[in-house]
Motif scaffolding. Structure first.
Motif, mmCIF file in Angstrom:
data_model
loop_
_atom_site.group_PDB
_atom_site.id
_atom_site.type_symbol
_atom_site.label_atom_id
_atom_site.label_comp_id
_atom_site.label_asym_id
_atom_site.label_seq_id
_atom_site.Cartn_x
_atom_site.Cartn_y
_atom_site.Cartn_z
ATOM 1 N N GLU A 20 -57.353 -19.461 -10.410
ATOM 2 C CA GLU A 20 -58.793 -19.728 -10.492
ATOM 3 C C GLU A 20 -59.234 -19.792 -11.951
ATOM 4 O O GLU A 20 -60.083 -20.603 -12.316
ATOM 5 C CB GLU A 20 -59.583 -18.679 -9.716
ATOM 6 C CG GLU A 20 -59.458 -18.846 -8.218
ATOM 7 C CD GLU A 20 -60.159 -17.748 -7.421
ATOM 8 O OE1 GLU A 20 -60.581 -16.731 -8.013
ATOM 9 O OE2 GLU A 20 -60.259 -17.916 -6.189
ATOM 10 N N GLY A 21 -58.665 -18.931 -12.793
ATOM 11 C CA GLY A 21 -58.949 -18.981 -14.222
ATOM 12 C C GLY A 21 -58.558 -20.324 -14.807
ATOM 13 O O GLY A 21 -59.329 -20.945 -15.553
ATOM 14 N N LYS A 23 -58.280 -23.144 -13.284
ATOM 15 C CA LYS A 23 -59.213 -24.154 -12.765
ATOM 16 C C LYS A 23 -60.529 -24.133 -13.544
ATOM 17 O O LYS A 23 -61.163 -25.160 -13.749
ATOM 18 C CB LYS A 23 -59.454 -23.899 -11.277
ATOM 19 C CG LYS A 23 -60.219 -24.991 -10.586
ATOM 20 C CD LYS A 23 -60.265 -24.749 -9.089
ATOM 21 C CE LYS A 23 -61.015 -25.864 -8.413
ATOM 22 N NZ LYS A 23 -61.061 -25.700 -6.969
ATOM 23 N N ASP A 24 -60.925 -22.949 -14.028
ATOM 24 C CA ASP A 24 -62.154 -22.787 -14.811
ATOM 25 C C ASP A 24 -61.930 -22.987 -16.308
ATOM 26 O O ASP A 24 -62.825 -22.722 -17.112
ATOM 27 C CB ASP A 24 -62.753 -21.397 -14.570
ATOM 28 C CG ASP A 24 -63.262 -21.211 -13.150
ATOM 29 O OD1 ASP A 24 -63.524 -22.222 -12.464
ATOM 30 O OD2 ASP A 24 -63.385 -20.050 -12.728
ATOM 31 N N LYS A 26 -59.662 -21.298 -18.223
ATOM 32 C CA LYS A 26 -59.404 -20.023 -18.896
ATOM 33 C C LYS A 26 -57.993 -19.558 -18.564
ATOM 34 O O LYS A 26 -57.593 -19.550 -17.400
ATOM 35 C CB LYS A 26 -60.401 -18.961 -18.436
ATOM 36 C CG LYS A 26 -61.823 -19.309 -18.771
ATOM 37 C CD LYS A 26 -62.772 -18.312 -18.175
ATOM 38 C CE LYS A 26 -64.211 -18.745 -18.489
ATOM 39 N NZ LYS A 26 -65.183 -17.956 -17.775
ATOM 40 N N ARG A 28 -55.892 -16.619 -17.940
ATOM 41 C CA ARG A 28 -56.239 -15.259 -17.509
ATOM 42 C C ARG A 28 -54.976 -14.529 -17.074
ATOM 43 O O ARG A 28 -54.183 -15.066 -16.299
ATOM 44 C CB ARG A 28 -57.220 -15.378 -16.340
ATOM 45 C CG ARG A 28 -57.759 -14.104 -15.815
ATOM 46 C CD ARG A 28 -58.785 -14.356 -14.726
ATOM 47 N NE ARG A 28 -59.963 -15.003 -15.297
ATOM 48 C CZ ARG A 28 -60.784 -15.780 -14.616
ATOM 49 N NH1 ARG A 28 -60.574 -16.026 -13.340
ATOM 50 N NH2 ARG A 28 -61.842 -16.309 -15.196
ATOM 51 N N ASP A 58 -59.427 -12.644 -19.753
ATOM 52 C CA ASP A 58 -59.362 -13.996 -20.291
ATOM 53 C C ASP A 58 -58.756 -13.929 -21.687
ATOM 54 O O ASP A 58 -59.215 -13.160 -22.532
ATOM 55 C CB ASP A 58 -60.761 -14.617 -20.370
ATOM 56 C CG ASP A 58 -61.363 -14.890 -19.001
ATOM 57 O OD1 ASP A 58 -60.614 -14.884 -18.002
ATOM 58 O OD2 ASP A 58 -62.581 -15.110 -18.933
ATOM 59 N N SER A 122 -55.374 -30.600 -14.380
ATOM 60 C CA SER A 122 -55.799 -30.476 -12.992
ATOM 61 C C SER A 122 -54.961 -31.438 -12.142
ATOM 62 O O SER A 122 -55.149 -32.646 -12.200
ATOM 63 C CB SER A 122 -57.288 -30.806 -12.869
ATOM 64 O OG SER A 122 -57.703 -30.682 -11.538
ATOM 65 N N THR A 128 -54.553 -26.118 -11.145
ATOM 66 C CA THR A 128 -54.663 -26.612 -12.516
ATOM 67 C C THR A 128 -53.593 -25.896 -13.321
ATOM 68 O O THR A 128 -53.541 -24.673 -13.337
ATOM 69 C CB THR A 128 -56.068 -26.332 -13.086
ATOM 70 O OG1 THR A 128 -57.028 -27.022 -12.267
ATOM 71 C CG2 THR A 128 -56.188 -26.803 -14.517
#
Length: 137
Positions: A20-21, A23-24, A26, A28, A58, A122, A128
């Motif tokens: 998820e990081g 994808k954002d 970051k 992590r 992060d 991505s 990603t």
């Protein structure tokens, strides 16, 4: 986004914060809640103090090429069109090392010690992949 035909990670409760990081945008990783050690790969216990406590931190996304190899042979047919490609062991500023690719330059331009910064590729709606590019900073 076209169909991605290369192997993908299986997302689960343990690794979902990492993906998820990414994808954002970051990078992590887990940080021990007792000794502060930042660890990768993902694990249920700290390799330094064996604590099970952790948070997700992060990171800066900066590092250096610790080592790398250029693959000229096809070991997995999903990567046949990518040959030759590099796989680098990236030493992150915060301590952990991770395998990735150095993108945006010819393979013969990559050198041990080169400074890097993370970029995110991505490849599906859910995944990603963190890759790295040379950084002048």
């Amino acid at each position: 986004m076209g169909e991605y035909l290369k192997p993908l990670p299986v997302l689960n409760k343990d690794n979902r914060p990492f993906w998820e990081g990414c994808k954002d945008g970051k990078l992590r990783m887990q940080q021990c809640g007792d000794c502060g050690h930042i660890r990768f790969p993902i694990n249920s216990a700290c390799p330094k103090c064996l604590s099970g406590k952790f948070d997700w931190k992060d990171l800066s996304g900066r590092g250096t090429v610790f080592s790398y190899v250029v693959f000229h042979q096809v070991y997995n047919k999903a990567f046949a069109e990518d040959v030759p490609y590099n796989v680098a062991l990236v030493q992150l500023e915060e301590g952990p090392r991770m395998y990735s690719n150095v993108v945006g330059v010819p393979n013969d331009a990559v050198r041990v010690g080169d400074r890097l910064e993370v970029v995110f590729d991505s490849v599906t709606d859910d995944v990603t992949i963190p890759r790295f590019r040379l950084s002048g900073k």
